[in-house]
Design a protein around this motif. Structure first.
Motif, mmCIF file in Angstrom:
data_model
loop_
_atom_site.group_PDB
_atom_site.id
_atom_site.type_symbol
_atom_site.label_atom_id
_atom_site.label_comp_id
_atom_site.label_asym_id
_atom_site.label_seq_id
_atom_site.Cartn_x
_atom_site.Cartn_y
_atom_site.Cartn_z
ATOM 1 N N TYR B 35 -22.098 11.682 -25.697
ATOM 2 C CA TYR B 35 -22.753 11.283 -24.457
ATOM 3 C C TYR B 35 -24.050 10.564 -24.799
ATOM 4 O O TYR B 35 -24.663 10.816 -25.825
ATOM 5 C CB TYR B 35 -23.139 12.500 -23.620
ATOM 6 C CG TYR B 35 -21.998 13.295 -23.033
ATOM 7 C CD1 TYR B 35 -21.511 14.429 -23.677
ATOM 8 C CD2 TYR B 35 -21.441 12.936 -21.814
ATOM 9 C CE1 TYR B 35 -20.493 15.181 -23.125
ATOM 10 C CE2 TYR B 35 -20.413 13.685 -21.252
ATOM 11 C CZ TYR B 35 -19.946 14.814 -21.912
ATOM 12 O OH TYR B 35 -18.942 15.558 -21.356
ATOM 13 N N GLN B 37 -27.853 10.011 -22.777
ATOM 14 C CA GLN B 37 -28.650 10.479 -21.640
ATOM 15 C C GLN B 37 -29.864 9.586 -21.490
ATOM 16 O O GLN B 37 -30.696 9.493 -22.397
ATOM 17 C CB GLN B 37 -29.082 11.935 -21.835
ATOM 18 C CG GLN B 37 -29.755 12.527 -20.599
ATOM 19 C CD GLN B 37 -30.051 14.007 -20.745
ATOM 20 O OE1 GLN B 37 -30.460 14.473 -21.796
ATOM 21 N NE2 GLN B 37 -29.839 14.774 -19.677
ATOM 22 N N LEU B 41 -30.653 9.037 -15.049
ATOM 23 C CA LEU B 41 -29.195 8.964 -14.989
ATOM 24 C C LEU B 41 -28.591 10.252 -15.531
ATOM 25 O O LEU B 41 -29.215 10.934 -16.355
ATOM 26 C CB LEU B 41 -28.670 7.787 -15.813
ATOM 27 C CG LEU B 41 -29.129 6.394 -15.398
ATOM 28 C CD1 LEU B 41 -28.584 5.364 -16.372
ATOM 29 C CD2 LEU B 41 -28.698 6.077 -13.979
ATOM 30 N N GLY B 42 -27.401 10.555 -15.088
ATOM 31 C CA GLY B 42 -26.704 11.701 -15.651
ATOM 32 C C GLY B 42 -26.189 11.388 -17.042
ATOM 33 O O GLY B 42 -26.176 10.233 -17.481
ATOM 34 N N LEU B 43 -25.765 12.407 -17.747
ATOM 35 C CA LEU B 43 -25.080 12.201 -19.020
ATOM 36 C C LEU B 43 -23.864 11.297 -18.789
ATOM 37 O O LEU B 43 -23.128 11.475 -17.824
ATOM 38 C CB LEU B 43 -24.617 13.538 -19.589
ATOM 39 C CG LEU B 43 -25.703 14.466 -20.126
ATOM 40 C CD1 LEU B 43 -25.201 15.902 -20.188
ATOM 41 C CD2 LEU B 43 -26.133 13.997 -21.504
ATOM 42 N N LEU B 45 -20.408 9.681 -20.619
ATOM 43 C CA LEU B 45 -19.486 9.858 -21.733
ATOM 44 C C LEU B 45 -19.208 8.514 -22.404
ATOM 45 O O LEU B 45 -18.826 7.542 -21.754
ATOM 46 C CB LEU B 45 -18.185 10.475 -21.219
ATOM 47 C CG LEU B 45 -17.120 10.789 -22.263
ATOM 48 C CD1 LEU B 45 -17.606 11.875 -23.222
ATOM 49 C CD2 LEU B 45 -15.824 11.223 -21.575
ATOM 50 N N TYR B 48 -14.518 10.249 -26.583
ATOM 51 C CA TYR B 48 -14.132 11.641 -26.754
ATOM 52 C C TYR B 48 -12.931 11.723 -27.698
ATOM 53 O O TYR B 48 -12.301 10.709 -28.019
ATOM 54 C CB TYR B 48 -13.787 12.292 -25.403
ATOM 55 C CG TYR B 48 -12.568 11.696 -24.737
ATOM 56 C CD1 TYR B 48 -12.699 10.601 -23.888
ATOM 57 C CD2 TYR B 48 -11.303 12.221 -24.953
ATOM 58 C CE1 TYR B 48 -11.593 10.029 -23.284
ATOM 59 C CE2 TYR B 48 -10.192 11.662 -24.354
ATOM 60 C CZ TYR B 48 -10.355 10.569 -23.517
ATOM 61 O OH TYR B 48 -9.251 10.015 -22.938
ATOM 62 N N LYS B 57 -11.648 6.467 -24.885
ATOM 63 C CA LYS B 57 -12.851 5.837 -24.346
ATOM 64 C C LYS B 57 -13.330 6.576 -23.116
ATOM 65 O O LYS B 57 -12.538 6.983 -22.275
ATOM 66 C CB LYS B 57 -12.563 4.372 -23.994
ATOM 67 C CG LYS B 57 -12.258 3.499 -25.188
ATOM 68 C CD LYS B 57 -12.009 2.060 -24.764
ATOM 69 C CE LYS B 57 -11.725 1.185 -25.976
ATOM 70 N NZ LYS B 57 -11.488 -0.236 -25.591
ATOM 71 N N PHE B 90 -26.120 12.805 -27.324
ATOM 72 C CA PHE B 90 -25.685 14.186 -27.522
ATOM 73 C C PHE B 90 -24.218 14.214 -27.906
ATOM 74 O O PHE B 90 -23.379 13.582 -27.260
ATOM 75 C CB PHE B 90 -25.867 15.011 -26.245
ATOM 76 C CG PHE B 90 -27.292 15.360 -25.932
ATOM 77 C CD1 PHE B 90 -27.996 14.679 -24.960
ATOM 78 C CD2 PHE B 90 -27.931 16.392 -26.618
ATOM 79 C CE1 PHE B 90 -29.313 14.998 -24.662
ATOM 80 C CE2 PHE B 90 -29.246 16.726 -26.333
ATOM 81 C CZ PHE B 90 -29.934 16.029 -25.353
ATOM 82 N N MET B 97 -9.787 20.199 -23.937
ATOM 83 C CA MET B 97 -10.241 19.449 -22.764
ATOM 84 C C MET B 97 -9.646 20.033 -21.488
ATOM 85 O O MET B 97 -9.379 19.321 -20.551
ATOM 86 C CB MET B 97 -9.863 17.964 -22.892
ATOM 87 C CG MET B 97 -10.897 17.178 -23.671
ATOM 88 S SD MET B 97 -10.661 15.393 -23.594
ATOM 89 C CE MET B 97 -11.458 15.004 -22.026
ATOM 90 N N SER B 99 -9.704 22.591 -18.018
ATOM 91 C CA SER B 99 -10.617 22.560 -16.887
ATOM 92 C C SER B 99 -11.815 23.482 -17.040
ATOM 93 O O SER B 99 -12.933 23.098 -16.747
ATOM 94 C CB SER B 99 -9.873 22.920 -15.611
ATOM 95 O OG SER B 99 -9.240 24.183 -15.764
ATOM 96 N N ASN B 101 -13.127 24.843 -19.756
ATOM 97 C CA ASN B 101 -13.721 24.947 -21.080
ATOM 98 C C ASN B 101 -15.138 24.394 -21.111
ATOM 99 O O ASN B 101 -15.342 23.197 -20.957
ATOM 100 C CB ASN B 101 -12.859 24.223 -22.110
ATOM 101 C CG ASN B 101 -11.596 24.986 -22.416
ATOM 102 O OD1 ASN B 101 -11.636 26.041 -23.030
ATOM 103 N ND2 ASN B 101 -10.476 24.466 -21.976
ATOM 104 N N GLN B 103 -18.591 23.090 -22.527
ATOM 105 C CA GLN B 103 -18.937 22.248 -23.665
ATOM 106 C C GLN B 103 -20.221 22.768 -24.294
ATOM 107 O O GLN B 103 -21.171 23.130 -23.604
ATOM 108 C CB GLN B 103 -19.103 20.800 -23.210
ATOM 109 C CG GLN B 103 -17.789 20.194 -22.720
ATOM 110 C CD GLN B 103 -17.914 18.731 -22.349
ATOM 111 O OE1 GLN B 103 -18.886 18.067 -22.664
ATOM 112 N NE2 GLN B 103 -16.898 18.217 -21.668
ATOM 113 N N PHE B 105 -23.340 21.806 -26.785
ATOM 114 C CA PHE B 105 -24.029 20.576 -27.157
ATOM 115 C C PHE B 105 -24.828 20.729 -28.442
ATOM 116 O O PHE B 105 -25.406 21.794 -28.708
ATOM 117 C CB PHE B 105 -24.977 20.154 -26.030
ATOM 118 C CG PHE B 105 -24.277 19.547 -24.854
ATOM 119 C CD1 PHE B 105 -23.639 20.343 -23.921
ATOM 120 C CD2 PHE B 105 -24.254 18.170 -24.683
ATOM 121 C CE1 PHE B 105 -22.978 19.779 -22.837
ATOM 122 C CE2 PHE B 105 -23.602 17.594 -23.598
ATOM 123 C CZ PHE B 105 -22.971 18.403 -22.676
ATOM 124 N N GLY B 106 -24.871 19.636 -29.197
ATOM 125 C CA GLY B 106 -25.781 19.564 -30.318
ATOM 126 C C GLY B 106 -27.191 19.283 -29.831
ATOM 127 O O GLY B 106 -27.407 19.028 -28.643
#
Lengths: 109, 114
Positions: B35, B37, B41-43, B45, B48, B57, B90, B97, B99, B101, B103, B105-106
């Motif tokens: 992602y 950031q 704005l939101g994160l 993608l 993946y 993509k 990030f 993937m 529903s 699950n 995530q 983050f690093g």
């Protein structure tokens, strides 16, 4: 189109209760997540809702109404450490997360 | 290693240069994500991977490429950096993937392209 709206910033008092709202319009829906992100840090998971209703987890609760495209995060007994941004995200038909811009919560003593 | 790590922590890069952001997880998660950031704005993608050997993509893939040679590593490459790629990046992972699950983050990489 896909759209997630949440307030940009909110202010609350230590010890009080605050409700952060999130409205969404997405193509396909596989649940809604709330994450917390402290300044300069990574987002961390708070909650997941896929069915209508309230999920309670300690001081934090999350509510979902699928018919209204609406969720809220309720934080009780606010502490200074709760000062952070709160991110709302929906899981779309491909299980990809669509994120709101986040709500910055400021806690005052 | 505990969880998910990223390197470098921050980087200043001249426009036109090639750059690879590294991401490693030790949770044996199948799915990984990149992602960006940006303020206000939101994160968003970028790319993946559902499992080792496959990539897809996301919302903003242009100018970026990824590879997933094994379960643990998911590097992101900027072939020729441009100033609009200045952002915080990030990496995240999840068991799959599916529903519900969550995530993980690093810590992020702050990239500035001049």
């Amino acid at each position: 189109g896909q759209n997630i709206d949440q307030p940009t910033e909110m202010t609350a008092t230590e010890g009080a209760i605050v409700q952060i709202n999130c409205t969404y319009q997405t193509s396909g829906f596989n649940g809604l997540f709330w994450y917390q992100q402290h300044a300069g840090e990574a987002p961390t998971f708070l909650s997941y809702n896929v069915l209508d209703g309230l999920e309670e987890k300690g001081r934090f609760s999350s509510f979902l109404s699928r018919s209204k495209g609406y969720s809220y995060l309720l934080l009780k007994e606010l502490q200074m450490k709760d000062s952070a941004s709160y991110l709302c995200a929906t899981s779309d038909s491909n299980y990809q997360l669509i994120w709101g811009a986040g709500t910055k919560l400021i806690i005052k003593p | 290693i505990a969880g998910i790590t990223q390197a470098p922590t921050s980087q200043i890069l001249a426009a036109g240069r090639r750059m690879t952001l590294r991401c490693t997880q030790d949770m044996r998660h199948n799915a990984m994500y990149w992602y960006r950031q940006d303020l206000g704005l939101g994160l968003r993608l970028i790319h993946y991977s559902n499992t080792a050997g496959t990539t897809g993509k996301g919302e903003v893939p242009d100018g970026y490429s990824v590879s997933r040679a094994n379960t643990d590593d998911f590097p992101l490459t900027l072939a020729s950096a441009v100033p609009s790629q200045t952002s915080v990046y990030f990496c995240a992972s999840s068991d799959s993937m599916g529903s519900s699950n969550e995530q993980f983050f690093g810590p992020g990489t702050r990239l500035t392209v001049l």
